[in-house]
Design a protein around this motif. Structure first.
Motif, PDB file in Angstrom:
ATOM      1  N   CYS A   1      29.942 -10.328   7.725  1.00 23.23           N
ATOM      2  CA  CYS A   1      31.299 -10.278   8.561  1.00 23.23           C
ATOM      3  C   CYS A   1      32.432 -10.178   7.563  1.00 23.23           C
ATOM      4  CB  CYS A   1      31.207 -11.660   9.307  1.00 23.23           C
ATOM      5  SG  CYS A   1      30.158 -11.916  10.790  1.00 23.23           S
ATOM      6  N   LEU A   2      32.937  -8.935   7.295  1.00 25.17           N
ATOM      7  CA  LEU A   2      33.684  -8.753   6.302  1.00 25.17           C
ATOM      8  C   LEU A   2      35.370  -9.197   6.797  1.00 25.17           C
ATOM      9  CD1 LEU A   2      32.449  -5.174   4.963  1.00 25.17           C
ATOM     10  CD2 LEU A   2      32.225  -7.435   4.047  1.00 25.17           C
TER      11      LEU A   2
ATOM     12  N   SER B   1      37.467 -17.131   6.697  1.00 22.08           N
ATOM     13  CA  SER B   1      37.149 -18.462   5.868  1.00 22.08           C
ATOM     14  C   SER B   1      36.268 -18.043   4.528  1.00 22.08           C
ATOM     15  CB  SER B   1      36.135 -19.292   6.563  1.00 22.08           C
ATOM     16  OG  SER B   1      34.999 -18.453   6.858  1.00 22.08           O
ATOM     17  N   ILE B   2      36.145 -16.722   4.489  1.00 23.78           N
ATOM     18  CA  ILE B   2      35.600 -16.159   3.081  1.00 23.78           C
ATOM     19  C   ILE B   2      36.666 -15.911   1.930  1.00 23.78           C
ATOM     20  CG2 ILE B   2      33.466 -15.331   4.175  1.00 23.78           C
ATOM     21  CD1 ILE B   2      34.520 -12.710   3.932  1.00 23.78           C
ATOM     22  N   GLY B   3      37.981 -15.881   2.517  1.00 24.51           N
ATOM     23  CA  GLY B   3      38.965 -15.870   1.596  1.00 24.51           C
ATOM     24  C   GLY B   3      39.427 -14.382   1.321  1.00 24.51           C
ATOM     25  N   LEU B   4      39.899 -14.300  -0.011  1.00 24.06           N
ATOM     26  CA  LEU B   4      40.384 -12.928  -0.336  1.00 24.06           C
ATOM     27  C   LEU B   4      39.246 -11.962  -0.600  1.00 24.06           C
ATOM     28  CD1 LEU B   4      43.229 -14.107  -2.822  1.00 24.06           C
ATOM     29  CD2 LEU B   4      43.427 -13.205  -0.319  1.00 24.06           C
ATOM     30  N   ARG B   5      38.013 -12.310  -0.734  1.00 23.84           N
ATOM     31  CA  ARG B   5      37.148 -11.521  -1.045  1.00 23.84           C
ATOM     32  C   ARG B   5      36.712 -10.489  -0.188  1.00 23.84           C
ATOM     33  NH1 ARG B   5      31.734 -14.535  -1.847  1.00 23.84           N
ATOM     34  NH2 ARG B   5      32.738 -15.713  -0.150  1.00 23.84           N
TER      35      ARG B   5
ATOM     36  N   ARG C   1      34.406 -10.844  12.470  1.00 21.35           N
ATOM     37  CA  ARG C   1      34.776 -12.173  12.288  1.00 21.35           C
ATOM     38  C   ARG C   1      33.487 -13.072  12.968  1.00 21.35           C
ATOM     39  NH1 ARG C   1      40.685 -13.944  12.554  1.00 21.35           N
ATOM     40  NH2 ARG C   1      39.792 -15.787  13.505  1.00 21.35           N
ATOM     41  N   PHE C   2      33.417 -14.104  12.329  1.00 19.34           N
ATOM     42  CA  PHE C   2      32.318 -15.197  12.831  1.00 19.34           C
ATOM     43  C   PHE C   2      32.615 -15.395  14.537  1.00 19.34           C
ATOM     44  CE2 PHE C   2      31.674 -17.491   8.688  1.00 19.34           C
ATOM     45  CZ  PHE C   2      31.226 -16.236   7.880  1.00 19.34           C
TER      46      PHE C   2
ATOM     47  N   SER D   1      27.679 -13.796   5.266  1.00 23.43           N
ATOM     48  CA  SER D   1      26.943 -13.549   6.411  1.00 23.43           C
ATOM     49  C   SER D   1      26.867 -14.869   7.532  1.00 23.43           C
ATOM     50  CB  SER D   1      25.444 -13.260   6.038  1.00 23.43           C
ATOM     51  OG  SER D   1      25.184 -12.068   5.334  1.00 23.43           O
ATOM     52  N   ARG D   2      26.662 -14.378   8.570  1.00 23.70           N
ATOM     53  CA  ARG D   2      26.477 -15.466   9.827  1.00 23.70           C
ATOM     54  C   ARG D   2      25.073 -15.230  10.385  1.00 23.70           C
ATOM     55  NH1 ARG D   2      29.194 -20.023  10.674  1.00 23.70           N
ATOM     56  NH2 ARG D   2      29.869 -20.337  13.082  1.00 23.70           N
TER      57      ARG D   2
END
Length: 210
Positions: free
Chosen positions: A144-145, A149-153, A177-178, A202-203
């Motif tokens: 889920c790009l 919640s995964i931040g700046l990555r 998104r999740f 990943s979700r």
């Protein structure tokens, strides 16, 4: 535009030879998925790649069928099944929707590391819903790009993909998104009963047909 069949055919041998990057996370996914399987189940895996996951799960069910858009991936999967003497697993080259249509009645559908590669994912959700009995499981794990919640990555990964596609080093990738992914699955007629967040954005989602 990168042709997905040719892209994955070219990648098949390297993909088959590559080690799993995060074995604990992979084993967690296998264990959670296996916990939903019964010995009488007929399982369909969409985007099965070279069959590694199917060969590990087939012993828990009556029959396991894997499909992939790449004939070269399927060739390798069949060779592995023959080498391992796994006789309750079959493979075929097909798109996700064609694979669902051709599989016949199934009790569980898996889509592990596939959904972000599909352009028509909502149609695939509808097809999966139609193939399953009430109470049947749809189990997925998806990069889920677009997840905040995964931040700046996520920005770095999303910026790289169009450039890689220009030189045919990456396939189409959809940014989820999740919460958006879960809502799309629910909108197709499923109840989400388990989720977890894995590495590399990943979700993991277990959904039941209602």
């Amino acid at each position: 535009m990168t042709n997905p069949t040719r892209f994955w055919d070219r990648a098949a041998e390297k993909y088959a030879a590559s080690p799993i990057k995060d074995m604990p996370a992979y084993e967690y996914t296998l264990d959670r998925t296996r916990s939903y399987l019964k010995s009488t189940d007929r399982v369909l895996e969409l985007g099965c790649g070279t069959g590694s996951t199917g060969l590990l799960l087939a012993g828990a069910v009556a029959h396991y069928h894997g499909t992939d858009i790449s004939p070269e991936m399927i060739r390798i999967a069949r060779d592995k099944a023959a080498s391992d003497n796994v006789d309750n697993i079959t493979f075929s080259a097909a798109t996700a929707e064609d694979g669902i249509a051709e599989a016949g009645p199934v009790d569980v559908v898996l889509a592990l590391n596939l959904l972000h590669l599909l352009r028509d994912v909502e149609d695939v959700f509808d097809a999966i819903h139609g193939a399953l009995p009430q109470g049947g499981y749809f189990i997925s794990k998806t990069v889920c790009l677009a997840e905040p919640s995964i931040g700046l990555r996520r920005f770095a990964f999303r910026a790289m993909i169009p450039l890689m596609r220009l030189v045919r080093l990456a396939p189409f990738v959809r940014s989820f998104r999740f919460d958006g992914l879960e809502k799309s699955i629910e909108a197709a007629g499923f109840e989400v009963i388990e989720t977890s967040t894995g590495p590399v954005m990943s979700r993991y989602i277990v959904a039941r047909k209602v």
